[in-house]
Motif scaffolding. Structure first.
Motif, PDB file in Angstrom:
ATOM      1  N   ALA A  22       0.837  -1.204   0.000  1.00 23.41           N
ATOM      2  CA  ALA A  22       0.000   0.000   0.000  1.00 23.41           C
ATOM      3  C   ALA A  22       0.870   1.251   0.000  1.00 23.41           C
ATOM      4  O   ALA A  22       0.585   2.226  -0.714  1.00 23.41           O
ATOM      5  N   ASP A  23       1.943   1.241   0.781  1.00 23.90           N
ATOM      6  CA  ASP A  23       2.865   2.376   0.797  1.00 23.90           C
ATOM      7  C   ASP A  23       3.506   2.556  -0.574  1.00 23.90           C
ATOM      8  O   ASP A  23       3.670   3.689  -1.057  1.00 23.90           O
ATOM      9  N   ALA A  24       3.893   1.427  -1.195  1.00 27.75           N
ATOM     10  CA  ALA A  24       4.509   1.479  -2.524  1.00 27.75           C
ATOM     11  C   ALA A  24       3.534   2.079  -3.530  1.00 27.75           C
ATOM     12  O   ALA A  24       3.910   2.916  -4.360  1.00 27.75           O
ATOM     13  N   ARG A  25       2.289   1.659  -3.460  1.00 27.21           N
ATOM     14  CA  ARG A  25       1.260   2.173  -4.374  1.00 27.21           C
ATOM     15  C   ARG A  25       1.116   3.682  -4.229  1.00 27.21           C
ATOM     16  O   ARG A  25       1.008   4.411  -5.222  1.00 27.21           O
ATOM     17  N   ASN A  26       1.132   4.159  -2.997  1.00 27.51           N
ATOM     18  CA  ASN A  26       0.940   5.589  -2.754  1.00 27.51           C
ATOM     19  C   ASN A  26       2.124   6.434  -3.217  1.00 27.51           C
ATOM     20  O   ASN A  26       1.996   7.654  -3.363  1.00 27.51           O
ATOM     21  N   LEU A  27       3.276   5.794  -3.431  1.00 30.48           N
ATOM     22  CA  LEU A  27       4.468   6.523  -3.861  1.00 30.48           C
ATOM     23  C   LEU A  27       4.651   6.523  -5.374  1.00 30.48           C
ATOM     24  O   LEU A  27       5.598   7.105  -5.893  1.00 30.48           O
ATOM     25  N   LEU A  28       3.738   5.862  -6.107  1.00 33.26           N
ATOM     26  CA  LEU A  28       3.858   5.750  -7.556  1.00 33.26           C
ATOM     27  C   LEU A  28       3.416   7.016  -8.273  1.00 33.26           C
ATOM     28  O   LEU A  28       2.478   7.698  -7.849  1.00 33.26           O
ATOM     29  N   SER A  29       4.069   7.288  -9.382  1.00 29.68           N
ATOM     30  CA  SER A  29       3.595   8.309 -10.310  1.00 29.68           C
ATOM     31  C   SER A  29       2.354   7.760 -11.016  1.00 29.68           C
ATOM     32  O   SER A  29       2.081   6.552 -10.941  1.00 29.68           O
ATOM     33  N   PRO A  30       1.582   8.600 -11.719  1.00 29.94           N
ATOM     34  CA  PRO A  30       0.356   8.109 -12.378  1.00 29.94           C
ATOM     35  C   PRO A  30       0.589   6.945 -13.330  1.00 29.94           C
ATOM     36  O   PRO A  30      -0.277   6.088 -13.494  1.00 29.94           O
ATOM     37  N   ASP A  31       1.762   6.908 -13.975  1.00 31.33           N
ATOM     38  CA  ASP A  31       2.057   5.827 -14.917  1.00 31.33           C
ATOM     39  C   ASP A  31       3.060   4.832 -14.341  1.00 31.33           C
ATOM     40  O   ASP A  31       3.637   4.027 -15.058  1.00 31.33           O
ATOM     41  N   GLY A  32       3.263   4.880 -13.020  1.00 31.77           N
ATOM     42  CA  GLY A  32       4.285   4.059 -12.386  1.00 31.77           C
ATOM     43  C   GLY A  32       3.864   2.620 -12.145  1.00 31.77           C
ATOM     44  O   GLY A  32       2.686   2.254 -12.251  1.00 31.77           O
ATOM     45  N   VAL A  33       4.853   1.785 -11.812  1.00 34.32           N
ATOM     46  CA  VAL A  33       4.615   0.360 -11.580  1.00 34.32           C
ATOM     47  C   VAL A  33       5.371  -0.100 -10.342  1.00 34.32           C
ATOM     48  O   VAL A  33       6.379   0.487  -9.946  1.00 34.32           O
ATOM     49  N   VAL A  34       4.867  -1.158  -9.735  1.00 30.60           N
ATOM     50  CA  VAL A  34       5.579  -1.887  -8.697  1.00 30.60           C
ATOM     51  C   VAL A  34       6.089  -3.177  -9.326  1.00 30.60           C
ATOM     52  O   VAL A  34       5.323  -3.892  -9.985  1.00 30.60           O
ATOM     53  N   VAL A  35       7.359  -3.467  -9.162  1.00 28.46           N
ATOM     54  CA  VAL A  35       7.927  -4.733  -9.637  1.00 28.46           C
ATOM     55  C   VAL A  35       8.323  -5.527  -8.404  1.00 28.46           C
ATOM     56  O   VAL A  35       9.161  -5.082  -7.605  1.00 28.46           O
ATOM     57  N   ALA A  36       7.690  -6.681  -8.228  1.00 28.24           N
ATOM     58  CA  ALA A  36       7.920  -7.491  -7.032  1.00 28.24           C
ATOM     59  C   ALA A  36       8.351  -8.900  -7.417  1.00 28.24           C
ATOM     60  O   ALA A  36       7.929  -9.434  -8.450  1.00 28.24           O
ATOM     61  N   CYS A  37       9.180  -9.488  -6.570  1.00 27.42           N
ATOM     62  CA  CYS A  37       9.600 -10.871  -6.761  1.00 27.42           C
ATOM     63  C   CYS A  37       9.384 -11.606  -5.442  1.00 27.42           C
ATOM     64  O   CYS A  37       9.840 -11.143  -4.390  1.00 27.42           O
ATOM     65  N   ILE A  38       8.679 -12.733  -5.508  1.00 24.27           N
ATOM     66  CA  ILE A  38       8.357 -13.470  -4.290  1.00 24.27           C
ATOM     67  C   ILE A  38       8.702 -14.946  -4.466  1.00 24.27           C
ATOM     68  O   ILE A  38       8.623 -15.491  -5.567  1.00 24.27           O
ATOM     69  N   PRO A  39       9.094 -15.633  -3.382  1.00 21.21           N
ATOM     70  CA  PRO A  39       9.312 -17.076  -3.465  1.00 21.21           C
ATOM     71  C   PRO A  39       7.974 -17.802  -3.472  1.00 21.21           C
ATOM     72  O   PRO A  39       6.986 -17.312  -2.915  1.00 21.21           O
ATOM     73  N   ASN A  40       7.935 -18.957  -4.094  1.00 24.69           N
ATOM     74  CA  ASN A  40       6.704 -19.736  -4.223  1.00 24.69           C
ATOM     75  C   ASN A  40       6.683 -20.865  -3.196  1.00 24.69           C
ATOM     76  O   ASN A  40       7.403 -21.863  -3.330  1.00 24.69           O
ATOM     77  N   PHE A  41       5.848 -20.699  -2.171  1.00 28.01           N
ATOM     78  CA  PHE A  41       5.755 -21.734  -1.143  1.00 28.01           C
ATOM     79  C   PHE A  41       5.053 -22.980  -1.673  1.00 28.01           C
ATOM     80  O   PHE A  41       5.094 -24.037  -1.041  1.00 28.01           O
TER      81      PHE A  41
END
Length: 264
Positions: free
Chosen positions: A131-150
């Protein structure tokens, strides 16, 4: 002292994140993941754009990925709880901060990209961090995340066999406090008012076997990686070691071009 074949096999397994014990090497801070098909290699491909981006790297560790992004003309602000030696030389700005605490007022947006590579599993409230990451995005911005698969076969096997335990690295890394499957992560993304617009499945990091002595040849490592990636493509929820995802705000303006174009 010469190693037996059994010791060498255990050592190699630990290096790629399969198995517990002291034979898995691990330096202070997380290392750069080399290779085009590694998570860092894929991130660099996704962010290869002529446009200079302002990037927030959450959990930047030693800043090695940030340094590669900087070489490509991007500006990178790194945030981490610990300051690893040399990190300030690899980022444009470093902020020492506990990611379990709010980012509000800690860094100043907006950012074109917020990187959350191998970090969401290390915080108690990944929903809040997203949620914090989303609020810091520009209008055309993206979040790039990498997660392990349990849901990976190895984690399933450890649970079913009753031998689940935290390990030195990998999916069951002793620093992980949250676990995700592809479905549970997608649900968390939706509740955070984000949406997945691109996703890539990553296999076991066989490329780390090329570091140090007594390692298999490049050809053998490449063959193992090809087989594993083929299995991950066919059955990602069972053979996918990590998921790399690109997220955008669900309320974004549809007439605004994305900062990182998705290949068609």
């Amino acid at each position: 002292r010469p190693r037996s074949q059994e010791q060498i096999l255990i050592h190699r397994s630990h290096k790629i994140g399969l198995g517990s014990g002291e034979t898995a090497f691990r330096s202070r801070g997380y290392e750069q993941k080399v290779g085009e098909l590694s998570s860092h290699g894929q991130i660099l491909q996704w962010l290869s754009t002529p446009r200079a981006l302002r990037i927030l790297d959450l959990g930047c560790s030693g800043g090695h990925l940030a340094a590669e992004l900087h070489k490509r003309g991007h500006t990178v602000v790194g945030v981490d709880l610990e300051e690893v030696d040399g990190v300030r030389d690899r980022v444009d700005e470093f902020v020492r901060h506990d990611l379990d605490q709010s980012l509000e007022g800690v860094v100043q947006g907006p950012f074109d990209v917020v990187l959350a590579a191998d970090v969401l599993e290390h915080v108690r409230a990944p929903e809040k961090l997203l949620a914090d990451a989303r609020n810091l995005l520009s209008p055309d911005g993206v979040v790039v995340a990498c997660i392990p698969n349990f849901g990976h076969w190895y984690a399933r096997l450890r649970v079913v066999s009753g031998t689940f335990a935290y390990e030195r690295r990998g999916i069951l890394d002793e620093g992980h406090v949250r676990f995700f499957t592809r479905r549970s992560f997608a649900k968390m993304v939706r509740t955070g008012d984000l949406e997945i617009v691109r996703q890539s499945v990553l296999g076991i990091p066989f490329e780390v076997l090329g570091r140090g002595g007594h390692e298999p040849s490049h050809g053998i490592t490449r063959a193992m990686g090809m087989v594993d990636r083929a299995a991950a493509t066919v059955w990602p929820t069972l053979f996918g070691y990590q998921f790399l995802v690109e997220l955008r705000r669900r309320d974004r303006r549809r007439d605004v071009a994305p900062v990182v174009p998705v290949p068609t």
